[in-house]
Structures are given as structure tokens and as C-alpha cells.
Design an enzyme around this catalytic site. Structure first.
Site, PDB file in Angstrom:
ATOM      1  N   ASP A  13       0.849  -1.188   0.000  1.00  0.00           N
ATOM      2  CA  ASP A  13       0.000   0.000   0.000  1.00  0.00           C
ATOM      3  C   ASP A  13       0.889   1.245   0.000  1.00  0.00           C
ATOM      4  O   ASP A  13       1.982   1.225   0.568  1.00  0.00           O
ATOM      5  CB  ASP A  13      -0.889   0.012   1.254  1.00  0.00           C
ATOM      6  CG  ASP A  13      -1.846   1.182   1.234  1.00  0.00           C
ATOM      7  OD1 ASP A  13      -2.677   1.239   0.308  1.00  0.00           O
ATOM      8  OD2 ASP A  13      -1.760   2.053   2.119  1.00  0.00           O
ATOM      9  N   GLU A  15       0.876   5.557   0.707  1.00  0.00           N
ATOM     10  CA  GLU A  15       0.197   6.815   1.065  1.00  0.00           C
ATOM     11  C   GLU A  15       0.789   7.877   0.151  1.00  0.00           C
ATOM     12  O   GLU A  15       1.999   7.837  -0.162  1.00  0.00           O
ATOM     13  CB  GLU A  15       0.435   7.187   2.529  1.00  0.00           C
ATOM     14  CG  GLU A  15      -0.070   6.171   3.541  1.00  0.00           C
ATOM     15  CD  GLU A  15      -1.530   5.807   3.377  1.00  0.00           C
ATOM     16  OE1 GLU A  15      -2.310   6.667   2.934  1.00  0.00           O
ATOM     17  OE2 GLU A  15      -1.879   4.653   3.671  1.00  0.00           O
ATOM     18  N   HIS A 152      -4.990   4.004   7.025  1.00  0.00           N
ATOM     19  CA  HIS A 152      -4.295   5.040   6.242  1.00  0.00           C
ATOM     20  C   HIS A 152      -2.833   5.207   6.646  1.00  0.00           C
ATOM     21  O   HIS A 152      -2.270   6.306   6.471  1.00  0.00           O
ATOM     22  CB  HIS A 152      -5.055   6.373   6.293  1.00  0.00           C
ATOM     23  CG  HIS A 152      -6.471   6.217   5.867  1.00  0.00           C
ATOM     24  ND1 HIS A 152      -6.832   5.834   4.602  1.00  0.00           N
ATOM     25  CD2 HIS A 152      -7.635   6.332   6.563  1.00  0.00           C
ATOM     26  CE1 HIS A 152      -8.143   5.744   4.517  1.00  0.00           C
ATOM     27  NE2 HIS A 152      -8.650   6.030   5.695  1.00  0.00           N
ATOM     28  N   ASP A 157      -2.171  -0.841   6.567  1.00  0.00           N
ATOM     29  CA  ASP A 157      -3.154  -1.112   5.510  1.00  0.00           C
ATOM     30  C   ASP A 157      -2.747  -2.366   4.727  1.00  0.00           C
ATOM     31  O   ASP A 157      -3.587  -3.189   4.357  1.00  0.00           O
ATOM     32  CB  ASP A 157      -3.270   0.082   4.546  1.00  0.00           C
ATOM     33  CG  ASP A 157      -4.199   1.159   5.100  1.00  0.00           C
ATOM     34  OD1 ASP A 157      -4.780   0.953   6.192  1.00  0.00           O
ATOM     35  OD2 ASP A 157      -4.334   2.215   4.460  1.00  0.00           O
TER      36      ASP A 157
END
Ligand code: SF4
Length: 935
Positions: A13, A15, A152, A157
Site C-alpha cells: 500500500d 500513502e 491510512h 493497511d
């Protein structure tokens, strides 16, 4: 072998600083690698984006500039990450987002673009759990009870994605063979390549397993399960005694034993007594009950007693789904605990909300007769249908959020083409199951749309007692449903139901021809086909010319919003398309005649299958007749009490222009088709009177046509102590809203300064989306700097998401239009300052408003006084009603439109406020009021 039958998988994942891979930057990478022997490796890095992190990203992720200042830039982190990935199968949630950033950064840095195979847990979850509340990672983690330590943040995540993926893989392996095969077939027919890949992996794995694993355990709170029944059918009888009803609203009420906040309220007592009397005397009672009266119990208790005593069904209708659900899931269960008898209640929706198993089976058997998009949608129906008990499509969040339109038209229950007892699914049919229950129910909770579309009682059956809550919206729904529209989609949908040419033809006629197995009707069939293709041409020309001529006259392509224009016989656009319309009607008539001949020649069908198709064909013919009738209505715009208007397409290359109509006086229809056959009815809402006068709604809802002695009105104020709970201020120093630019500047300044100074939950209500946008843009960066969350309708997600965030963040500022003026309930500190920017007058050139005004003028009445102002006052009162929602709420209402004190009509608004407003001559005076009242 490990998850997805792989030796290595990597769940990952990112951000980022935003959503655009070409512009925004990665700020964090998190990943977990799992080997088939269970070993794990992790990858966690912050990435320096070399630019500030936007405020909302900081809020979302908790990552700020100081955390990133020492981190390595992407040039150094990405090569390490690519090494970490190796050739493993990648797993991500909504993975196309992360892949977009991965590929874009590889391209920009001249690194090899990874070609690993990928699994998206979002797309797999949508198929395997179509009734999940939603398919966000947090929800799925909660569904499977997988830990998500910190949403998040990339590593957590990724970890949760891995946990979710393991559960999805288990579910995929556990699917019963027939369902697995059926979904596989549909997935291949739809060409859904990602799903094909998952099914292939599972197929390989399933072959080598002797026993399939059980499905994973799930938290059912995270699934939408529609329960539409309450209690059991009962024939218990009780006496109807007004004194017993009254006792439920007095000291020592049984309600006090189950409701924490139960208090005796004189307004509630008065309302319950009036409703009781209305049932006894057969009245049509209109009750305005201010916020906090507790009106739902005040009508439910007498209604249920009346029903139990007389064996009479009571229908309760609401405008919003929220109220419908509150009555059914909160209030009625409370009453089941305290009433001395049980009752059976149903929550009902219109037929079109339920799947038709008969029609569905046809497309499951032959998906190639659908478009590829529709075939994809069918996958989500197929995976849901094996589990649903209600057949109500609103359970299926995967489908309604992505596919609902054209496919749903084809597979939903449809009054015209339902073949009733001939249907092989008749016993299991969701619609008929509900219908059988309706006759046994004592109370039906419905919405205004179903109430109005069922004036003949086809679904709700016979009923004599009706309660309309949110009655201030009944006329609006009636106007919408008693009118109609003609569009190219409607024409095509009717034709498609009869016959649609394709590689695999569809439509009931094609099934009949296959089932007939001889050529006796070939010639007629060819004629019908030719007719249908001619109608398609005529319809294309008709709607193209409508769109083109609207462009020539009204230049809709240059407008920001859809253009809606009234028309009559002399309107130039109408004149330019009239001949095409006549041509279309003639072609439809000819098709109708051909169908008649075909049905005659078909005679009595020889076998069961043909009989079913025969009934369906008659249903399709009825739809064709309805279409012709409606086309005749819009092409003969001469009824004095009807408004006709045309609507432009909403995108420049579309021909989806429409012709619409609506009756002006729905009250007469409501009276003759509904009230005249009712034993009694109650109409209630918090806003039905204008300056304590009910005339407006008595007329709008048609109660003026009922015998005078049957109609009664009752005005009940709110039990809240507005004198101490509320301050109202009118800002006399603001420019007039007519000086739009200055008004917007000053409004923006006022919202900015009061929000910064007081940090109170603030809702600002607008009457135009344009003004809202300008103020949202002018405040956005300022608020970012000072850490105030700004939420804007149309900018910050769905209405539900905006409301949720607004409630959670008690310092946030919400800018709303239409939907926030009513029906939304924001308790306590989340809303303490309500700012109404302008008096909410309806748009004067709206076709309906214009036509209503002319109608009143023709009768020598004042449209402004008798229609425009009342409409605005009701909406204004709805807006004001957002602020004080309980006895403990405190709030300041600021009205920025000074016309309320400078214009004569302002008096109507002022006298409908719960207390007298104060006048502020400067912003400082506003501050003083806010400071004194809210601290
Ligand atoms: S009875 Fe009618 S609505 Fe129900 S499944 Fe059969 S055709 Fe469809």
C-alpha cells in the site's frame, strides 16, 4: 502452497499527497511478503516528497512534514521496493490506485516497470460479498475481524489487506461447486479479466483438494440484511379506549419503562388525542408538530390500538428512507414491548426494487444477449441471489453502486410483464411473498413514492386508514409521479423488451419464434422486425432533432446546468420536432397493430412455454400502448392544468433530450383517488403552516376538495425552550444578495472569521451551488492552514460521508445546498452555528413554478404571496429546524439575507421563526452574540 496457490505474495500500500499519479507524490510505502512456508518479511519506508503534505492528507494519515524531512526520496526508496517485490504475486486494495503511482514513478525514474500478476481485494470482495455495507478496507477488515491497527498508514493497511485477502481466498475455495461454475461462466462471458485470473487460480487449487474449506466467519453487522417484517400475524382483538391510549402519554406511561428520555409533553398528549379522535370521527386531520413533540409515537400508538380493535390495516407513509427506517427499526420495536398486544408490521418498497427470478433466469441462461457491461453486472446479481432472503436489490451494494441501470431494468420485477401464476418461480417470487404478507399485516410502513404510484391499491391492497408523515413533501412526490417523461431510453427499453437484434437476439418475440419451431408466423415476424428497426430510426431522429433545436434556440451546450424550458404549440423547438413526433407515433401505432395481428394468429398457445411468452408479449404490448399514450400527451401540450417542458441532454455529445409533463393540481387527484375512499387520515410534519395558517398545504394536498366537516387542523409548537436554547441574529450590515459579488465576499469573510474565532460546528446553507463553490474555494486554503475541516456538498464525498465527518469533527464547517436544508439530524456540539445565506425562494424560471404562478394569476390570485413565499417559508423553516434537535442543544442562527427585515414579505419568515431575531449592525455584534451564547 500459500495464499492464491503461490510460493510468494506481497500485499502492499502507498500513502500519497493526492490522487493524481502524474502530479502527486508517494509519502509512504508499506508491504508484507508471505512465503508458502509461512515466513514473513516486511517493508516500511517514509518517502520525502520534497513538497509540503496537504492538510487533509495530514489529517487522514497523521503523516506531517516533520516526519518526512529526514526520509529518503523516492529515487532511493523505489529501487529497494522493486527488489523487495521480486516476482511475487501482488495484492492490494483498490490496487489500480497504487499501481498508477508505482508505474508513473518507475517511468519517471527510468526503472523497469514491474510485470507481476496482481490481485485486487476490492474487486474480489465485491463479487464474493456483494451485501457488505461497503467495500472499503476498514469495513472488510471489520467484516472478517482482521486487525487494522492504524488505517491510512501504508504498512498497517498492507497487513490488513493481506488478512482480508486470506479470507477472500478461503471464501473463493469454499464456494459450492454449482455456484463456482456458474460465476465462472458469467465471468468468462463478461470478459472480466481480473476475475478470470482469480477463478483460474482457485480452479487449479480446488482440483487438488478433497474437501473444500468452510467459508470464513463474518461479522454480520457489516452486511446489509434487509429485514422487512416485524412481529407475527395475529388475530388478537382489543378494545379501542381513548383513555388507555392517553395513558401512554401521561405520568407512569409504559413508554417510560423503555425510553430513557421519556417525558410528559402536553403537545404529544394533544396530538395523540387528536389522532385518536380523527380515527373515531373519520376525519382528515392535519397536524403541525414542532421538533421534539415526539409525533411518531403520538400517531403510532392510537393507530396500532385502532388497528388491533377494528382489524383495520393502517398505512404509514414517509418521504425519507431515514424516517421510514426509524419508525420500523426503532419506534415499532419499542411499542412491541409496551403495548398489551402484538402486531404484525411490514416495511414496503415498490415492486421495481425486487428481482424477478423468471427474467433473471433467462439472462443467466443466455448472457450473450446482454451488453458486456450488463454481463459484468450479472456476476454481482448471481453471487447475491443465492443468499438473499428479501430479493430487495438495495441489499446488494456491489450492484447498486456500480451497475444498476440498464441491467436492472431487464431483471427487476415489472407489473406489465409479470406472468403471475404461470411463472415457474411464483411460489418463491419475492414480490408475491411480500404481497401474501400484506393482507395479514396491521401496519404497513411505506414511502410517498409507493403510496402515490399505488393509488389503485395494486400492491398495498385495501386500506382505509392512512398516516402521512413528512406531509410537506407529499405534493412534490405527487407532482413527480403523476406526470411523466419521454426519452430515447424509454423508447428503446420498450422496443428491447419486444425484440432486439444482436448476435444473440433477445426480447420476448425472439423467444416465441424459437419456441414455435415452425415457420407459420415468419412473415409477420419479419414485418414486426422491420417496424421495430424503423421506429429506432424515427426515435433517433426525433431526439437528435430535439437536442439540436434546443441547442439552436437555447444554447444548452454553453450552459453550466441542464436547460429546462416550458413549451406549448407555438414554441419554436416544439414546432420543429412536431412532424418527427407524429412520424414516431404513426410508427408505434403500426407496430401495435402488427403485434395485435401476431397475437391473434398465435391463437391459444400450444404448450406451457409458449403460454408464458404469450402473457409476456401481452405485457410488452401494454407497455407500448402506455408509451404511445404518453407520447401523445407531450405532443399535445394543450391541457390548461398541466405543465409541459423540455430538458436538454447533460453532455454535449448526447441526444438524451426529454419531453416531460406534470399536473399542476395534484390535490384534486389525491382527493378523488385516495381520500374519498379512506376512513380517516392524518397528515403531519414539523412544517405545514405559514405564519400559523394551514391554507397553503390544505390546498396543495387537496384537503380543500374534501367535505369541510371532515377536515381539521392542529398546530402544536415545540416543547423546547427556544428562549434559552437559541439566539437568532439577522445581519443588517451585509449587502443585499442581489449584489452577488459583494454578498459572496462578505459571506466568505463572515464564515472565515466566525469559524476561526469560535471553532464551533458550523453549517452554512446555500440556495445555489455556484455560490457554495465560490465560498468553498475561497475558504479552502485558509482553513487548511488553521486546521479547520471544510466540508462542501459536491466536493467532499457522498452526503452520508459528509454528515458522518461533520458529526465526528465538532469544529468542522459544512457548506450545503438542497439536501442539507431538511431531513438531516445533527445533534449537540456538532452543529451550534447555523448560517442561512439567502431566503430560499424557488427558482422563478423553473417550468413548474412558472406554470403554477401563471395558473394562480389567471384565477386573479397573487402567485408571489400564495405560492412563491409559502414555498420559501416552508424550506426556510426546514433549514432553521436543523439547529435545535434536543432539549440540551444550544445554538445561534445567523440569517445573512437582510431582505427578511427590509421587505414586506419578510414578516412571513420572521413570524415562522421560533423566537424574535436580534439585529446585528456589525460583525462584532455577531461575535458578541455567539460568544455570549456559545462561549
Ligand atoms: S411471479 Fe412475476 S415477478 Fe415473480 S418471478 Fe415470476 S414473473 Fe417475476
Amino acid at each position: 502452497m500459500g495464499i492464491f496457490g503461490q510460493k510468494e505474495v506481497v500485499a502492499f500500500d502507498f500513502e500519497t499527497t493526492g490522487v493524481d499519479p502524474g502530479f502527486d507524490r508517494i509519502i509512504e510505502i508499506g508491504a508484507v511478503k508471505v512465503f508458502d512456508d509461512g515466513r514473513r518479511e516486511t517493508f516500511k519506508r517514509l518517502v520525502n516528497p520534497q513538497r509540503p503534505v496537504p492538510f487533509y492528507v495530514k489529517q487522514l494519515t497523521g503523516i506531517d512534514d516533520s516526519m518526512l524531512s529526514e526520509a529518503e526520496p523516492i529515487e532511493l526508496v523505489l529501487p529497494q521496493f522493486l527488489d523487495f517485490l521480486g516476482d511475487a504475486l501482488l495484492i492490494g486494495h483498490n490496487v489500480s490506485f497504487d499501481l498508477g503511482f508505482l508505474f508513473e514513478n518507475c517511468r519517471a525514474l527510468g526503472l523497469r516497470i514491474p510485470r507481476n500478476r496482481v490481485v485486487d481485494t476490492l474487486s474480489l470482495a465485491r463479487v464474493l460479498y456483494p451485501t457488505a455495507v461497503n467495500h472499503q478496507l476498514e469495513t472488510l477488515a471489520a467484516l472478517f475481524e482482521v486487525e487494522l491497527v492504524r488505517a491510512h498508514r501504508a504498512y498497517y493497511d498492507a497487513l490488513a489487506t493481506l488478512g482480508v485477502a486470506e479470507k477472500l481466498w478461503q471464501k473463493l475455495l469454499s464456494l459450492p461447486e454449482p455456484l463456482f461454475d456458474q460465476l465462472e461462466e458469467l465471468i468468462f462471458a463478461a470478459g472480466a479479466s481480473d476475475l478470470e485470473f482469480y477463478w483460474r487460480l482457485a480452479r487449479e487449487h480446488r482440483m487438488f483438494r478433497e474437501n473444500l474449506p468452510p467459508p470464513p466467519k463474518v461479522n454480520s453487522d457489516k452486511l446489509v440484511v434487509l429485514q422487512n417484517e416485524l412481529g407475527e400475524p395475529t388475530s388478537e382483538s382489543v378494545d379501542f379506549d381513548p383513555d388507555i391510549v392517553e395513558a401512554y402519554f401521561s405520568e407512569n406511561s409504559p413508554l417510560g419503562t423503555v425510553l430513557k428520555n421519556f417525558k410528559v409533553r402536553s403537545q404529544q398528549q394533544d396530538m395523540a388525542a387528536a389522532v385518536t379522535q380523527a380515527f373515531i370521527d373519520g376525519e382528515l386531520l392535519m397536524v403541525e408538530a414542532g421538533t421534539g413533540v415526539g409525533k411518531s409515537f403520538a400517531y403510532l400508538v392510537p393507530a396500532l390500538f385502532w388497528s388491533a380493535a377494528n382489524g383495520e390495516k393502517v398505512v404509514v407513509s414517509t418521504y425519507t428512507k431515514a424516517l421510514q427506517e426509524q419508525l420500523f427499526f426503532k419506534d415499532l420495536p419499542v411499542l412491541r414491548k409496551v403495548l398489551p398486544f402484538d402486531f404484525y408490521a411490514l416495511l414496503l418498497k415498490g415492486k421495481g426494487n425486487y428481482i424477478c427470478l423468471y427474467r433473471l433466469e433467462r439472462y443467466m441462461r443466455d448472457p450473450m444477449s446482454l451488453t458486456s457491461r450488463e454481463r459484468e453486472g450479472l456476476i454481482y446479481i448471481a453471487s447475491w441471489i443465492s443468499e438473499t432472503e428479501s430479493g430487495d436489490i438495495s441489499e446488494n451494494t456491489s450492484f447498486i453502486n456500480n451497475f444498476r441501470y440498464s441491467l436492472w431494468e431487464k431483471v427487476r420485477a415489472d407489473g406489465h410483464t409479470c406472468i403471475g401464476k404461470l411463472c415457474p418461480y411464483y411460489r418463491d417470487c419475492f414480490v408475491y411473498k411480500i404481497r401474501r404478507k400484506i393482507s395479514e399485516a396491521q401496519m404497513l410502513i411505506v414511502n410517498h413514492a409507493l403510496l402515490i404510484s399505488d393509488l389503485g391499491g395494486a400492491i398495498l391492497g385495501d386500506y382505509s386508514y392512512l398516516i402521512v408523515d413528512e406531509a410537506h413533501k407529499l405534493d412534490v412526490v405527487a407532482v413527480e409521479l403523476l406526470g411523466g417523461e419521454i426519452s430515447i431510453w424509454r423508447v428503446k427499453s420498450v422496443l428491447d423488451g419486444i425484440y432486439k437484434e444482436a448476435a444473440v437476439p433477445s426480447g420476448v418475440l425472439s423467444y416465441i419464434m424459437t419456441a414455435l419451431g415452425d415457420q407459420s408466423l415468419d412473415e409477420q415476424f419479419e414485418r414486426i422486425k422491420a417496424n421495430i428497426s424503423f421506429i429506432r430510426e424515427c426515435a433517433d431522429k426525433f431526439f437528435s432533432e430535439l437536442a439540436l433545436n434546443m441547442e439552436l434556440i437555447y444554447h444548452w451546450q454553453k450552459q453550466k446546468y441542464q436547460v429546462r424550458k416550458r413549451y406549448d404549440y407555438i414554441n419554436p423547438v416544439y414546432k420543429s420536432i412536431k412532424d418527427r413526433g407524429d412520424e414516431l407515433i404513426a410508427a408505434l401505432k403500426s407496430l401495435y397493430t402488427e403485434l395485435d395481428i401476431f397475437i391473434d394468429n398465435l391463437g391459444e398457445p400450444q404448450n406451457e412455454e409458449l403460454r408464458k411468452y404469450f402473457e409476456e408479449l401481452k405485457g410488452e404490448r401494454a407497455k407500448l400502448m402506455e408509451l404511445m399514450d404518453d407520447l401523445l400527451v407531450v405532443l399535445s401540450p394543450d391541457e390548461p392544468d398541466v405543465v409541459y417542458w423540455m430538458e436538454s441532454p447533460t453532455s454535449p455529445d448526447s441526444i438524451d433530450a426529454r419531453l416531460c409533463w406534470a399536473p399542476l393540481d395534484v390535490g384534486q387527484v389525491l382527493n378523488t383517488e385516495l381520500y374519498e375512499r379512506l376512513g380517516a387520515a392524518v397528515f403531519t410534519s414539523a412544517t405545514l403552516a405559514i405564519a400559523e395558517d394551514f391554507s397553503y398545504y390544505l390546498e396543495r394536498l387537496g384537503l380543500v376538495y374534501a367535505p369541510r366537516e371532515r377536515v381539521r387542523t392542529l398546530l402544536l409548537g415545540s416543547p423546547y425552550d427556544y428562549e434559552t436554547q437559541l439566539r437568532i441574529v439577522v445581519t443588517e450590515f451585509m449587502p443585499s444578495p442581489r449584489e452577488l459579488e459583494r454578498f459572496i465576499d462578505k459571506t466568505s469573510a463572515l464564515v472565515r472569521e466566525t469559524s476561526r474565532k469560535f471553532r464551533k460546528g458550523t453549517m452554512v446553507l446555500f440556495t445555489s451551488h455556484d455560490s457554495l463553490r465560490q465560498i468553498y474555494e475561497s475558504l479552502y486554503y485558509d482553513f487548511q492552514q488553521v486546521g479547520i475541516k471544510l466540508l462542501g456538498q459536491g466536493f467532499s464525498g457522498s452526503l452520508a460521508a459528509i454528515s458522518r465527518t461533520f458529526i465526528e469533527d465538532v469544529e468542522s464547517v459544512l457548506l450545503g445546498t438542497e439536501s442539507f436544508w431538511q431531513g438531516i439530524d445533527i445533534p449537540g456540539k456538532s452543529l451550534e452555528l447555523l448560517i442561512l445565506t439567502k431566503l430560499p425562494f424557488p427558482v422563478p424560471d423553473d417550468p413548474y413554478i412558472e406554470a403554477m404562478s401563471e395558473r394562480l394569476q389567471r384565477c386573479g390570485r397573487s402567485p408571489f404571496e400564495e405560492f412563491i413565499v409559502p414555498q420559501a417559508v416552508i424550506r426556510f423553516r426546514q433549514g432553521v429546524g436543523r439547529l435545535i434537535r434536543s432539549e440540551t442543544d444550544r445554538g445561534v442562527l445567523a440569517i445573512l439575507d437582510k431582505r427578511i427585515i427590509t421587505m414586506r414579505y419578510g414578516e412571513k419568515f420572521i413570524s415562522s421563526l421560533p423566537k424574535k431575531p436580534e439585529i446585528a449592525k456589525s460583525l462584532d455584534e455577531v461575535y458578541q452574540i455567539v460568544a455570549e451564547h456559545l462561549g
